[in-house]
Design an enzyme around this catalytic site. Structure first.
Site, PDB file in Angstrom:
ATOM      1  N   CYS A 159     -26.051 -46.803  51.710  1.00  0.00           N
ATOM      2  CA  CYS A 159     -26.056 -45.920  50.548  1.00  0.00           C
ATOM      3  C   CYS A 159     -24.951 -46.342  49.602  1.00  0.00           C
ATOM      4  O   CYS A 159     -24.188 -47.251  49.886  1.00  0.00           O
ATOM      5  CB  CYS A 159     -25.811 -44.494  51.020  1.00  0.00           C
ATOM      6  SG  CYS A 159     -26.915 -43.991  52.350  1.00  0.00           S
ATOM      7  N   ARG A 199     -28.080 -50.027  46.007  1.00  0.00           N
ATOM      8  CA  ARG A 199     -27.704 -49.826  47.406  1.00  0.00           C
ATOM      9  C   ARG A 199     -28.625 -48.834  48.112  1.00  0.00           C
ATOM     10  O   ARG A 199     -28.522 -48.669  49.326  1.00  0.00           O
ATOM     11  CB  ARG A 199     -26.255 -49.337  47.508  1.00  0.00           C
ATOM     12  CG  ARG A 199     -25.229 -50.286  46.915  1.00  0.00           C
ATOM     13  CD  ARG A 199     -23.832 -49.723  47.069  1.00  0.00           C
ATOM     14  NE  ARG A 199     -23.507 -49.566  48.454  1.00  0.00           N
ATOM     15  CZ  ARG A 199     -22.989 -50.528  49.214  1.00  0.00           C
ATOM     16  NH1 ARG A 199     -22.741 -51.706  48.679  1.00  0.00           N
ATOM     17  NH2 ARG A 199     -22.743 -50.338  50.489  1.00  0.00           N
ATOM     18  N   TRP A 234     -29.985 -44.511  51.028  1.00  0.00           N
ATOM     19  CA  TRP A 234     -30.963 -45.364  51.709  1.00  0.00           C
ATOM     20  C   TRP A 234     -31.104 -44.752  53.092  1.00  0.00           C
ATOM     21  O   TRP A 234     -30.191 -44.799  53.899  1.00  0.00           O
ATOM     22  CB  TRP A 234     -30.450 -46.807  51.821  1.00  0.00           C
ATOM     23  CG  TRP A 234     -31.502 -47.767  52.254  1.00  0.00           C
ATOM     24  CD1 TRP A 234     -32.357 -48.469  51.447  1.00  0.00           C
ATOM     25  CD2 TRP A 234     -31.826 -48.174  53.591  1.00  0.00           C
ATOM     26  NE1 TRP A 234     -33.191 -49.264  52.202  1.00  0.00           N
ATOM     27  CE2 TRP A 234     -32.884 -49.100  53.529  1.00  0.00           C
ATOM     28  CE3 TRP A 234     -31.325 -47.836  54.844  1.00  0.00           C
ATOM     29  CZ2 TRP A 234     -33.450 -49.685  54.668  1.00  0.00           C
ATOM     30  CZ3 TRP A 234     -31.891 -48.415  55.971  1.00  0.00           C
ATOM     31  CH2 TRP A 234     -32.941 -49.333  55.869  1.00  0.00           C
ATOM     32  N   ASN A 248     -21.650 -43.127  53.632  1.00  0.00           N
ATOM     33  CA  ASN A 248     -22.431 -44.355  53.750  1.00  0.00           C
ATOM     34  C   ASN A 248     -22.154 -44.941  55.127  1.00  0.00           C
ATOM     35  O   ASN A 248     -20.994 -45.130  55.503  1.00  0.00           O
ATOM     36  CB  ASN A 248     -22.032 -45.377  52.684  1.00  0.00           C
ATOM     37  CG  ASN A 248     -22.650 -46.747  52.987  1.00  0.00           C
ATOM     38  OD1 ASN A 248     -23.731 -46.833  53.540  1.00  0.00           O
ATOM     39  ND2 ASN A 248     -21.907 -47.806  52.668  1.00  0.00           N
ATOM     40  N   GLY A 249     -23.214 -45.201  55.902  1.00  0.00           N
ATOM     41  CA  GLY A 249     -23.035 -45.741  57.248  1.00  0.00           C
ATOM     42  C   GLY A 249     -23.850 -44.953  58.250  1.00  0.00           C
ATOM     43  O   GLY A 249     -24.791 -44.239  57.877  1.00  0.00           O
ATOM     44  N   GLU A 266     -37.112 -69.553  51.708  1.00  0.00           N
ATOM     45  CA  GLU A 266     -36.486 -68.669  50.711  1.00  0.00           C
ATOM     46  C   GLU A 266     -37.505 -68.153  49.698  1.00  0.00           C
ATOM     47  O   GLU A 266     -37.546 -66.975  49.366  1.00  0.00           O
ATOM     48  CB  GLU A 266     -35.338 -69.401  50.000  1.00  0.00           C
ATOM     49  CG  GLU A 266     -34.712 -68.684  48.823  1.00  0.00           C
ATOM     50  CD  GLU A 266     -34.222 -67.279  49.101  1.00  0.00           C
ATOM     51  OE1 GLU A 266     -34.012 -66.530  48.136  1.00  0.00           O
ATOM     52  OE2 GLU A 266     -34.097 -66.911  50.297  1.00  0.00           O
ATOM     53  N   LYS A 272     -38.561 -64.259  48.852  1.00  0.00           N
ATOM     54  CA  LYS A 272     -38.514 -63.689  47.498  1.00  0.00           C
ATOM     55  C   LYS A 272     -39.873 -63.068  47.154  1.00  0.00           C
ATOM     56  O   LYS A 272     -39.972 -61.968  46.640  1.00  0.00           O
ATOM     57  CB  LYS A 272     -38.180 -64.775  46.452  1.00  0.00           C
ATOM     58  CG  LYS A 272     -36.712 -65.057  46.165  1.00  0.00           C
ATOM     59  CD  LYS A 272     -35.840 -63.941  45.764  1.00  0.00           C
ATOM     60  CE  LYS A 272     -35.174 -63.300  46.952  1.00  0.00           C
ATOM     61  NZ  LYS A 272     -34.208 -64.069  47.691  1.00  0.00           N
ATOM     62  N   GLU A 300     -40.468 -59.909  49.217  1.00  0.00           N
ATOM     63  CA  GLU A 300     -39.550 -58.802  48.872  1.00  0.00           C
ATOM     64  C   GLU A 300     -40.006 -58.023  47.642  1.00  0.00           C
ATOM     65  O   GLU A 300     -39.960 -56.801  47.618  1.00  0.00           O
ATOM     66  CB  GLU A 300     -38.169 -59.362  48.531  1.00  0.00           C
ATOM     67  CG  GLU A 300     -37.249 -59.644  49.670  1.00  0.00           C
ATOM     68  CD  GLU A 300     -35.864 -59.973  49.139  1.00  0.00           C
ATOM     69  OE1 GLU A 300     -35.021 -59.084  49.103  1.00  0.00           O
ATOM     70  OE2 GLU A 300     -35.657 -61.140  48.748  1.00  0.00           O
ATOM     71  N   HIS A 356     -50.149 -77.283  63.350  1.00  0.00           N
ATOM     72  CA  HIS A 356     -49.970 -76.770  64.724  1.00  0.00           C
ATOM     73  C   HIS A 356     -50.318 -75.293  64.825  1.00  0.00           C
ATOM     74  O   HIS A 356     -49.910 -74.618  65.758  1.00  0.00           O
ATOM     75  CB  HIS A 356     -48.526 -77.021  65.188  1.00  0.00           C
ATOM     76  CG  HIS A 356     -48.166 -78.483  65.176  1.00  0.00           C
ATOM     77  ND1 HIS A 356     -48.703 -79.389  66.068  1.00  0.00           N
ATOM     78  CD2 HIS A 356     -47.364 -79.186  64.346  1.00  0.00           C
ATOM     79  CE1 HIS A 356     -48.219 -80.600  65.797  1.00  0.00           C
ATOM     80  NE2 HIS A 356     -47.413 -80.502  64.768  1.00  0.00           N
ATOM     81  N   LYS A 358     -29.452 -53.688  48.475  1.00  0.00           N
ATOM     82  CA  LYS A 358     -28.750 -54.932  48.174  1.00  0.00           C
ATOM     83  C   LYS A 358     -27.832 -55.390  49.291  1.00  0.00           C
ATOM     84  O   LYS A 358     -27.808 -56.568  49.654  1.00  0.00           O
ATOM     85  CB  LYS A 358     -27.937 -54.751  46.893  1.00  0.00           C
ATOM     86  CG  LYS A 358     -27.209 -55.993  46.420  1.00  0.00           C
ATOM     87  CD  LYS A 358     -28.194 -57.070  46.035  1.00  0.00           C
ATOM     88  CE  LYS A 358     -27.608 -58.393  45.659  1.00  0.00           C
ATOM     89  NZ  LYS A 358     -28.578 -59.455  45.557  1.00  0.00           N
TER      90      LYS A 358
HETATM   91  C1  AGP Z   1     -32.354 -61.325  49.705  1.00  0.00           C
HETATM   92  O1  AGP Z   1     -33.029 -61.272  48.517  1.00  0.00           O
HETATM   93  C2  AGP Z   1     -32.126 -60.027  50.309  1.00  0.00           C
HETATM   94  N1  AGP Z   1     -31.475 -59.151  49.449  1.00  0.00           N
HETATM   95  C3  AGP Z   1     -31.476 -60.071  51.677  1.00  0.00           C
HETATM   96  O2  AGP Z   1     -32.274 -60.848  52.518  1.00  0.00           O
HETATM   97  C4  AGP Z   1     -30.044 -60.627  51.698  1.00  0.00           C
HETATM   98  O3  AGP Z   1     -30.045 -61.983  51.447  1.00  0.00           O
HETATM   99  C5  AGP Z   1     -29.430 -60.372  53.073  1.00  0.00           C
HETATM  100  O4  AGP Z   1     -29.411 -58.980  53.291  1.00  0.00           O
HETATM  101  C6  AGP Z   1     -28.031 -60.959  53.183  1.00  0.00           C
HETATM  102  O5  AGP Z   1     -27.174 -60.358  52.259  1.00  0.00           O
HETATM  103  P1  AGP Z   1     -25.696 -60.952  52.072  1.00  0.00           P
HETATM  104  O6  AGP Z   1     -25.820 -62.334  51.509  1.00  0.00           O
HETATM  105  O7  AGP Z   1     -25.036 -60.000  51.124  1.00  0.00           O
HETATM  106  O8  AGP Z   1     -25.045 -60.953  53.419  1.00  0.00           O
END
Ligand code: AGP
Length: 604
Positions: free
Chosen positions: A2, A27, A74, A100-101, A478, A482, A485, A501, A599
């Protein structure tokens, strides 16, 4: 993960509390709320949904006060709802808390509190805190002592902020979750992350685990859990408020994709010397003499940056392996003498990566944080830190930080290789010259990209596959991440040689395959492309302008400027970031705040 915030100072706080929550919405965006203190006690507004819903509620039913706390959620415990939205209060309503946590022993604490007659209004783990404070207050403690008494009973990770109806101060603490203070001219702030209050101040105090802060309108005090004063200095961050805004772009993600030339220049600046070498002031020659292997630990996009570097380090005769941080934290490999463990994390707050680094520390390994955030937990936990200097990244989907991570790893790798092997890496000068030109090449990709058209053609297909070899395999993974996501569509990345395979069984005329070519092994990639085409799979090649093989074979191509084969895949990734962005736009997805994500993932 959060976002929490607070303000105490001159004038009404509710407007800037809502504004700082908007800056923290990456967040978490399941619900939002604020609590302010004024002459008539505590006033609370909270709503399920985005901060925009809270802003409407506050404007319809204004609450004002010179100090207050806020939260954007979150969900971990308790579904998104008005009742589970923070702030949470005690039975009397004189104490309000945001968190948060995860409080791991909340069940046991709740049972005891309910047995003592406390009435709970939510399903959250957080709500135990205000009731614990209430107990201590009833036992005669003052609000600060009651806050400490409550914290002492908690297990897990938490950043907490509390206000009490009788006190002109905000009480806060952190263990395992990030928390920073913002020291302003006419008010003081607190937040989970610096971009929250950048429009009000650049003067920041980074709190450490176990710190308890008392924030007033014109001062702050930090102590340990027992109340003993600890010194935490004020640092000025060189980020501008605009960095935390969208500028002329529709989305932070598109802005950050277009910021890559600038962020790469910042990453490289002053780190390439005139003799074709690397100059990292943090790591003079000989720093890594004792290193004989490198473990990269990371999650998500950062993990892919590690895989990219691993594919290069191998060619440079440096033994490197990349591990998923969550696995490394629970199932670590043998960590022998001479192991350098590099935690790659843009936020510096990802709990899984911090967990892996703690395991490495406990095993006696040397640790290094490759991060974007000065003062982050990872930077403070590790023996060393190398900052990628990409500037704040707000869009949940990481873009510019990936390019800057890989660029920084090329620089770090050169330093490590020279110390480990005693000589420059093969082709070092050409690669480092090409690194200097990379920002310009990214500019060229951004100026000429046809990615939007390609995205229009394939956005609605069933599945999307991405293939590559070596560094291009890391970029295939990667690009698939993307795409998943932000479009919510099925996408997968594969090593190009792995298709036959098994995954090839999934290929049909409705599964476009994006083949990433870095200029190496073109013939092998070409035959993988033909395997797909013989099953009617449409192929989009992403390759250097000079690559005939793919240009002749693929159904269509997105080209990038020719450059050193070790860097081409970074340019290809920019094309694929744009493909994902435009596909998500076609599908009308909430690009900056994709569902179920956040994030920085500060819980394990
Ligand atoms: C990537 O687009 C995501 N937001 C997520 O996979 C992110 O890369 C991952 O949570 C790692 O975050 P960090 O680099 O802040 O540790």
């Amino acid at each position: 993960m959060c976002g929490i915030t607070a303000r105490v100072g001159v004038g009404d706080s509710s407007e800037s509390l809502v504004a700082t929550l908007e800056n923290l919405e990456y967040r978490g965006y399941d619900s939002a709320g604020i609590a302010v203190k004024n002459g008539t006690g505590l006033k609370i507004q909270k709503r399920e949904g985005k901060v925009a819903q809270l802003r409407d509620a506050v404007s319809e039913n204004r609450i004002e006060g010179e100090l207050g706390i806020g939260h954007t959620r979150w969900s971990t415990h308790g579904a998104p709802s008005d009742a589970n939205a923070h702030p949470h209060v005690d039975c009397t309503g004189r104490v309000a808390i945001v968190h948060n946590g995860i409080i791991e022993n909340h069940d046991a604490l709740r049972r005891d509190l309910e047995a003592d007659g406390h009435e709970f209004r939510s399903d959250t783990d957080t709500e135990v805190v205000p009731h614990l404070v209430e107990d201590a207050l009833d036992a005669g403690a003052d609000p600060e002592a009651a806050f400490r008494a409550a914290i002492a009973q908690l297990e897990g990770s938490y950043a907490l902020a509390m206000i009490h109806e009788d006190v002109d101060a905000v009480f806060a603490t952190r263990t395992g979750s990030p928390l920073v203070l913002g020291i302003g001219a006419d008010a003081n702030y607190l937040a989970s992350d610096v971009p929250a209050f950048l429009e009000y101040t650049n003067d920041v105090v980074y709190l450490e685990d176990g710190d308890v802060a008392v924030l007033t309108a014109d001062d702050f005090r930090v102590t340990d859990l027992d109340g003993v004063d600890v010194t935490r200095g004020v640092e000025t961050v060189d980020w501008a408020a605009e960095d935390a805004g969208k500028g002329e772009y529709d989305h932070f993600m598109l802005k950050e994709i277009h910021e890559q030339p600038k962020s790469l220049r910042q990453t490289i600046q002053g780190r390439l010397d005139d003799d074709g070498g690397v100059r990292l002031e943090e790591f003079p020659q000989g720093t890594f003499d004792a290193v004989n292997r490198v473990h990269f630990v990371a999650c998500g996009t950062s993990y892919h940056a590690g895989l990219y570097a691993e594919s290069l380090f191998g060619d440079w005769n440096v033994d490197a392996q990349t591990f998923l941080a969550s696995e490394y934290a629970t199932h670590p490999p043998a960590i022998r003498d001479g192991t350098l463990v590099v935690g790659i994390t843009q936020s510096g707050e990802t709990a899984d990566t911090l967990g892996a680094l703690e395991v490495a520390e406990d095993a006696g390994a040397r640790t290094l944080a490759l991060t974007n955030v000065v003062g982050s937990s990872a930077a403070r936990l590790c023996d060393d830190a190398l900052f990628i200097r990409a500037g704040p990244e707000i869009g949940v989907a990481a873009t510019k930080t990936f390019s800057s991570q890989v660029a920084a790893l090329v620089l770090l790798g050169e330093r490590i290789a020279r110390d480990v092997t005693g000589s420059p890496t093969p082709d070092a000068e050409a690669r480092l010259d090409a690194l200097m030109d990379l920002p310009e090449h990214v500019d060229t990709v951004l100026a000429n990209s046809q990615a939007a058209e390609v995205a229009d053609r394939y956005a609605h297909e069933d599945s999307h596959f991405f293939i590559g070899r070596g560094s291009a395999f890391a970029v295939a993974l990667e690009a698939a991440l993307k795409f998943k996501e932000i479009t919510y569509e099925h996408a997968e990345g594969f090593a190009a040689g792995e298709l036959k395979h098994g995954p090839l069984a999934l290929v049909t005329e409705t599964t476009p395959v994006f083949a990433v070519c870095n200029g190496n092994n073109e013939a092998k990639l070409e035959s993988n492309v033909r395997e797909v085409q013989t099953r009617d799979g449409p192929v989009v090649g992403i390759c250097p302008r000079t690559s005939d093989a793919l240009a002749d074979t693929a159904d269509e191509t997105l080209t990038v400027p020719a450059t050193h084969p070790d860097l081409v895949a970074i340019l290809a990734n920019v094309q694929l970031q744009l493909v994902a962005y435009h596909a998500a736009n076609d599908l009308d997805r909430p690009i900056d705040k994709p569902r179920n994500l956040a994030k920085s993932v500060t819980v394990e």
